[in-house]
Design a protein around this motif. Structure first.
Motif, PDB file in Angstrom:
ATOM      1  N   LEU B 312       7.421 -92.795 -39.995  1.00  0.00           N
ATOM      2  CA  LEU B 312       6.791 -93.499 -38.882  1.00  0.00           C
ATOM      3  C   LEU B 312       7.278 -94.941 -38.787  1.00  0.00           C
ATOM      4  O   LEU B 312       7.455 -95.474 -37.693  1.00  0.00           O
ATOM      5  CB  LEU B 312       5.265 -93.440 -39.013  1.00  0.00           C
ATOM      6  CG  LEU B 312       4.675 -92.036 -38.786  1.00  0.00           C
ATOM      7  CD1 LEU B 312       3.201 -92.010 -39.137  1.00  0.00           C
ATOM      8  CD2 LEU B 312       4.881 -91.583 -37.348  1.00  0.00           C
ATOM      9  N   ALA B 316       9.623 -96.298 -35.686  1.00  0.00           N
ATOM     10  CA  ALA B 316       9.169 -97.517 -34.986  1.00  0.00           C
ATOM     11  C   ALA B 316      10.298 -98.546 -34.931  1.00  0.00           C
ATOM     12  O   ALA B 316      10.520 -99.179 -33.893  1.00  0.00           O
ATOM     13  CB  ALA B 316       7.938 -98.101 -35.677  1.00  0.00           C
ATOM     14  N   ASP B 321       9.662-101.144 -31.985  1.00  0.00           N
ATOM     15  CA  ASP B 321       8.222-101.257 -31.789  1.00  0.00           C
ATOM     16  C   ASP B 321       7.625-101.966 -33.005  1.00  0.00           C
ATOM     17  O   ASP B 321       7.712-101.473 -34.123  1.00  0.00           O
ATOM     18  CB  ASP B 321       7.651 -99.833 -31.655  1.00  0.00           C
ATOM     19  CG  ASP B 321       6.133 -99.823 -31.511  1.00  0.00           C
ATOM     20  OD1 ASP B 321       5.538-100.904 -31.349  1.00  0.00           O
ATOM     21  OD2 ASP B 321       5.560 -98.716 -31.559  1.00  0.00           O
ATOM     22  N   ALA B 322       7.021-103.123 -32.778  1.00  0.00           N
ATOM     23  CA  ALA B 322       6.467-103.931 -33.881  1.00  0.00           C
ATOM     24  C   ALA B 322       5.152-103.324 -34.378  1.00  0.00           C
ATOM     25  O   ALA B 322       4.119-103.977 -34.441  1.00  0.00           O
ATOM     26  CB  ALA B 322       6.252-105.367 -33.416  1.00  0.00           C
ATOM     27  N   ASN B 323       5.199-102.064 -34.750  1.00  0.00           N
ATOM     28  CA  ASN B 323       4.010-101.306 -35.140  1.00  0.00           C
ATOM     29  C   ASN B 323       3.701-101.533 -36.617  1.00  0.00           C
ATOM     30  O   ASN B 323       3.909-100.666 -37.475  1.00  0.00           O
ATOM     31  CB  ASN B 323       4.273 -99.821 -34.863  1.00  0.00           C
ATOM     32  CG  ASN B 323       3.001 -98.998 -34.850  1.00  0.00           C
ATOM     33  OD1 ASN B 323       2.060 -99.321 -35.551  1.00  0.00           O
ATOM     34  ND2 ASN B 323       2.987 -97.959 -34.056  1.00  0.00           N
ATOM     35  N   TRP B 324       3.195-102.735 -36.930  1.00  0.00           N
ATOM     36  CA  TRP B 324       2.929-103.107 -38.324  1.00  0.00           C
ATOM     37  C   TRP B 324       1.854-102.223 -38.936  1.00  0.00           C
ATOM     38  O   TRP B 324       1.733-102.153 -40.157  1.00  0.00           O
ATOM     39  CB  TRP B 324       2.518-104.576 -38.395  1.00  0.00           C
ATOM     40  CG  TRP B 324       1.311-104.854 -37.574  1.00  0.00           C
ATOM     41  CD1 TRP B 324       1.293-105.301 -36.297  1.00  0.00           C
ATOM     42  CD2 TRP B 324      -0.040-104.617 -37.940  1.00  0.00           C
ATOM     43  NE1 TRP B 324       0.006-105.374 -35.839  1.00  0.00           N
ATOM     44  CE2 TRP B 324      -0.836-104.960 -36.827  1.00  0.00           C
ATOM     45  CE3 TRP B 324      -0.669-104.149 -39.090  1.00  0.00           C
ATOM     46  CZ2 TRP B 324      -2.222-104.847 -36.835  1.00  0.00           C
ATOM     47  CZ3 TRP B 324      -2.053-104.041 -39.100  1.00  0.00           C
ATOM     48  CH2 TRP B 324      -2.811-104.383 -37.986  1.00  0.00           C
ATOM     49  N   GLY B 325       1.052-101.552 -38.117  1.00  0.00           N
ATOM     50  CA  GLY B 325       0.015-100.662 -38.643  1.00  0.00           C
ATOM     51  C   GLY B 325       0.627 -99.586 -39.531  1.00  0.00           C
ATOM     52  O   GLY B 325       0.047 -99.178 -40.537  1.00  0.00           O
ATOM     53  N   ARG B 326       1.818 -99.130 -39.155  1.00  0.00           N
ATOM     54  CA  ARG B 326       2.484 -98.107 -39.964  1.00  0.00           C
ATOM     55  C   ARG B 326       2.974 -98.687 -41.281  1.00  0.00           C
ATOM     56  O   ARG B 326       3.073 -97.978 -42.273  1.00  0.00           O
ATOM     57  CB  ARG B 326       3.651 -97.507 -39.186  1.00  0.00           C
ATOM     58  CG  ARG B 326       3.190 -96.773 -37.930  1.00  0.00           C
ATOM     59  CD  ARG B 326       4.375 -96.214 -37.164  1.00  0.00           C
ATOM     60  NE  ARG B 326       3.940 -95.512 -35.963  1.00  0.00           N
ATOM     61  CZ  ARG B 326       4.760 -94.987 -35.069  1.00  0.00           C
ATOM     62  NH1 ARG B 326       6.076 -95.082 -35.242  1.00  0.00           N
ATOM     63  NH2 ARG B 326       4.297 -94.353 -34.020  1.00  0.00           N
ATOM     64  N   ILE B 328       1.442-101.223 -42.999  1.00  0.00           N
ATOM     65  CA  ILE B 328       0.282-101.399 -43.885  1.00  0.00           C
ATOM     66  C   ILE B 328      -0.234-100.039 -44.341  1.00  0.00           C
ATOM     67  O   ILE B 328      -0.670 -99.855 -45.486  1.00  0.00           O
ATOM     68  CB  ILE B 328      -0.820-102.252 -43.216  1.00  0.00           C
ATOM     69  CG1 ILE B 328      -1.764-102.818 -44.288  1.00  0.00           C
ATOM     70  CG2 ILE B 328      -1.591-101.499 -42.160  1.00  0.00           C
ATOM     71  CD1 ILE B 328      -2.710-103.890 -43.767  1.00  0.00           C
ATOM     72  N   CYS B 329      -0.131 -99.046 -43.465  1.00  0.00           N
ATOM     73  CA  CYS B 329      -0.567 -97.691 -43.822  1.00  0.00           C
ATOM     74  C   CYS B 329       0.301 -97.157 -44.969  1.00  0.00           C
ATOM     75  O   CYS B 329      -0.206 -96.582 -45.930  1.00  0.00           O
ATOM     76  CB  CYS B 329      -0.470 -96.796 -42.594  1.00  0.00           C
ATOM     77  SG  CYS B 329      -0.973 -95.113 -42.912  1.00  0.00           S
ATOM     78  N   ALA B 330       1.605 -97.372 -44.876  1.00  0.00           N
ATOM     79  CA  ALA B 330       2.514 -96.901 -45.937  1.00  0.00           C
ATOM     80  C   ALA B 330       2.247 -97.637 -47.246  1.00  0.00           C
ATOM     81  O   ALA B 330       2.261 -97.045 -48.328  1.00  0.00           O
ATOM     82  CB  ALA B 330       3.970 -97.076 -45.501  1.00  0.00           C
ATOM     83  N   GLY B 332      -0.539 -98.628 -48.151  1.00  0.00           N
ATOM     84  CA  GLY B 332      -1.790 -98.033 -48.624  1.00  0.00           C
ATOM     85  C   GLY B 332      -1.604 -96.711 -49.341  1.00  0.00           C
ATOM     86  O   GLY B 332      -2.339 -96.403 -50.276  1.00  0.00           O
ATOM     87  N   GLY B 356      -4.995-108.822 -44.705  1.00  0.00           N
ATOM     88  CA  GLY B 356      -5.245-107.441 -44.291  1.00  0.00           C
ATOM     89  C   GLY B 356      -5.620-107.249 -42.841  1.00  0.00           C
ATOM     90  O   GLY B 356      -5.888-106.131 -42.405  1.00  0.00           O
ATOM     91  N   GLU B 357      -5.648-108.354 -42.077  1.00  0.00           N
ATOM     92  CA  GLU B 357      -6.035-108.217 -40.670  1.00  0.00           C
ATOM     93  C   GLU B 357      -4.937-108.724 -39.749  1.00  0.00           C
ATOM     94  O   GLU B 357      -4.185-109.632 -40.101  1.00  0.00           O
ATOM     95  CB  GLU B 357      -7.342-108.976 -40.416  1.00  0.00           C
ATOM     96  CG  GLU B 357      -8.517-108.339 -41.141  1.00  0.00           C
ATOM     97  CD  GLU B 357      -9.841-109.018 -40.816  1.00  0.00           C
ATOM     98  OE1 GLU B 357      -9.990-109.535 -39.694  1.00  0.00           O
ATOM     99  OE2 GLU B 357     -10.714-109.033 -41.703  1.00  0.00           O
ATOM    100  N   PRO B 358      -4.870-108.148 -38.537  1.00  0.00           N
ATOM    101  CA  PRO B 358      -3.821-108.546 -37.597  1.00  0.00           C
ATOM    102  C   PRO B 358      -3.980-109.994 -37.169  1.00  0.00           C
ATOM    103  O   PRO B 358      -5.099-110.474 -37.017  1.00  0.00           O
ATOM    104  CB  PRO B 358      -4.047-107.621 -36.399  1.00  0.00           C
ATOM    105  CG  PRO B 358      -5.422-107.088 -36.542  1.00  0.00           C
ATOM    106  CD  PRO B 358      -5.750-107.100 -38.001  1.00  0.00           C
TER     107      PRO B 358
END
Lengths: 408, 408
Positions: B312, B316, B321-326, B328-330, B332, B356-358
């Motif tokens: 993912l 991205a 795509d600046a999808n930093w959620g992926r 931080i998820c990785a 994790g 830990g927050e955007p």
């Protein structure tokens, strides 16, 4: 035994509200552009609840809340779910939003917030548009029709292309007991768990403790045996509600029909798991890998999952290429006990490797087999009694397309 | 120290034969349709040898043979390599073929077979066309020109799109010491190792024991810190030959210039690793992930590798795509010690997550940054002193295309 097996029936109107006393709904509240994005399941009476949750160290706020709710209470009566926003990495605001969803649902139904579960799926790191959710919870009206159940099943989807429903009925103590399940999957499916949400409802009479143990055990061989891309999400949740309205005697492993109940419970979980794998992002095929002869069942499952998770195996299946070398290679790097000279591999019914060496086969026939929507790979390690299965999907251009453009 | 650093130079005529006393060649012998498929490296004199090999339980015949050769002898003088066929899962015939390649090379050069290494890369499970190889070994003529070195670098490639060469020189004990490296990578790059072949030549005077320890240590932070698709191949091999012709005093950790030698050795391995990652199958971008503040260096590397290996994250980056959620998820699901509330993440120079927050950032600027051919992701866990890096590439339509059709 034969009689018991005959009494099991798969329900064609597969639906989360098939068990007695459950209602559901799904609506569009505005988190997504057009599609349904808010769902609710309600039981007439408080139900025994069991749950399994992501192993990711980063956990979404609703998951943290629901996990605590499940572990501190033994009952649950309603679940509120939104898609379009995962409410993950959203800090204290995220937790406040999850709590508000729980509170509003409880108020609407006139029950305690401690009886409400909350689940979210979607983009990580964006604050929830709570005005939409508040209006949505106010509007949503759970009902008992098949249409209500379909609305619900649709409301929890993200990049899924199809709904995932299943249901079975069986007679226990002279009463009809139904177990139904609904799920969403698609990307980030590497359970232990992945952005997978699964909800199982049953009217069986079973205590929380037994239900939790059954769910935990079943998860190892079903939800945790599927993989789409190896990514484990922040939001994965499976919840089971058992409201007891079938009025059977309490189910425990000592109950004479426990194994029948367990069988259909596993069947529901396996059906959902396979549907999730088959509908992996961009997938055109379901891949089922069966491993026998491993040292332990656990190693067998690990090997099966390594094979089904290998990008090279996945692309070969997509390309209808009988490239068994990638299968044996994945077995080799599974980290399990392997004797390279004793491996047997079949693709479909065709043996391609015996004692670790290639044996001649018809490429034409195997290429034709690989065009099926369901591809089976079998390996026997001849080292022990361990058996295991795993499910996944092929890796396609569409997987890349979907994930290169998901957020934008 | 400044003086020592200044004396290091990167050679522009990067080539495996840059160190004194090495020759090389690469020809087409017929294992592939048209491209070069047989290569040879020769040292004028027996060289100290070090090697690292795949951790896959399924090991190709030439790898088993070469591993034994390296471990039972302390010297090597020549390496014969073919591409187009991995000679893996080929049973006793495969081992006989690898032995014959070793034997024929020794005869041709008039040296002991114990001084010859063998490596293969290509399709798994097909018996070698040894008539082609026999003729090839007879024909191949190692030489000292840049053209010879290029022929060699090309002869080991499979789905690689570019050659991978690097070389550095440094003065040690008043003598010029050169270290050069060449590699092939592309698919199945999940070291520990992957279908990666790496060959490093040097004219440094260094004992086998010191060389092996240095290679082992370096591999952890270079070759084992790259991933293309998580598949670990049956054939991965890195061999180092040190022939001593530079006539420096023997290099040990006690030598005053050991750290300079170590630095350029690491630089060679890191250059090759990054080139392999950048040229991953179908890749358009190199992704470098740096992790700081982990509990240990090992955990930092593991987290970095989990992020750079996430399909993912890879898609991205491909999609800008600046999808930093992926990201931080990785982090994790890396299995490492994580405090979700203390993570800082940067993409390029732009901070996107703090505690830990955007935090707000310019999507336009970050999308523009993600269009670069090299994308850097940085995470600080604020939990300890562990630092680590990993390299990988984006996941593209071309990866799927290449691997869905590779064998057919």
């Amino acid at each position: 035994m034969a009689q018991i097996v005959e009494s099991v029936k798969k329900l064609t109107s597969e639906s989360i509200i098939a068990p007695k006393g459950f209602s559901a709904a799904g609506i569009h509240c505005g988190l997504k552009h057009k599609k349904k994005d808010l769902g609710m399941i309600v039981s007439e009476v408080p139900a025994s609840v069991a749950g399994v949750f992501t192993t990711n160290a980063i956990k979404a706020a609703p998951l943290v809340l629901t996990k605590e709710t499940v572990y501190t209470n033994e009952k649950m009566q309603a679940i509120i779910i939104n898609s379009g926003n995962a409410n993950a990495c959203t800090g204290t605001q995220g937790m406040a939003d999850a709590l508000q969803m729980q509170q509003l649902t409880a108020e609407k139904l006139g029950i305690s917030p401690q009886l409400v579960g909350v689940a979210s799926t979607g983009v990580i790191g964006e604050i929830m548009k709570m005005d939409k959710v508040v209006t949505g919870i106010d509007m949503i009206q759970p009902g008992h029709t098949l249409e209500n159940a379909i609305d619900f099943a649709q409301s929890i989807l993200t990049t899924d292309t199809v709904m995932k429903n299943t249901a079975y009925a069986v007679e226990i103590d002279g009463q009809e007991v139904i177990i139904a399940g609904v799920a969403k999957g698609s990307g980030m499916i590497e359970p232990n768990m992945a952005t997978m949400l699964g909800f199982i409802t049953t009217d069986a009479n079973i205590e929380q403790k037994e239900l939790q143990a059954l769910l935990k055990k079943t998860t190892d061989t079903t939800f945790n045996a599927i993989t789409v891309d190896g990514d484990t999400s922040t939001n994965d949740t499976v919840l089971v509600l058992a409201n007891g309205l079938a009025q059977n005697n309490p189910l425990t492993p000592e109950h004479p029909q426990w194994s029948v109940f367990e069988d259909i419970f596993v069947k529901v979980a396996e059906d959902l798991s396979k549907m999730i794998a088959q509908d992996g992002e961009g997938a055109t095929k379901l891949i089922e890998v069966t491993v026998e002869g491993a040292i332990t069942d656990e190693e067998a499952r690990k090997i099966a999952k390594t094979v089904v998770g290998s990008p090279l195996v996945k692309t070969a299946v997509f390309g209808c290429d009988a490239n068994w070398g990638r299968v044996i290679c994945a077995i080799g790097y599974s980290g399990c006990t392997i004797d390279p000279t004793n491996i047997l591999i079949k693709i479909g019914d065709t043996m391609v490797v015996e004692k670790g060496e290639p044996i001649p086969f018809s490429e034409t026939e195997l290429t034709a087999y690989l065009k099926n929507h369901e591809v089976k790979i079998y390996a026997n390690l001849h080292q022990g009694d361990g058996v295991g299965k795993a499910w996944g999907c092929d890796l396609t251009y569409d997987y890349v397309q979907i994930n290169a453009t998901y957020r934008s």
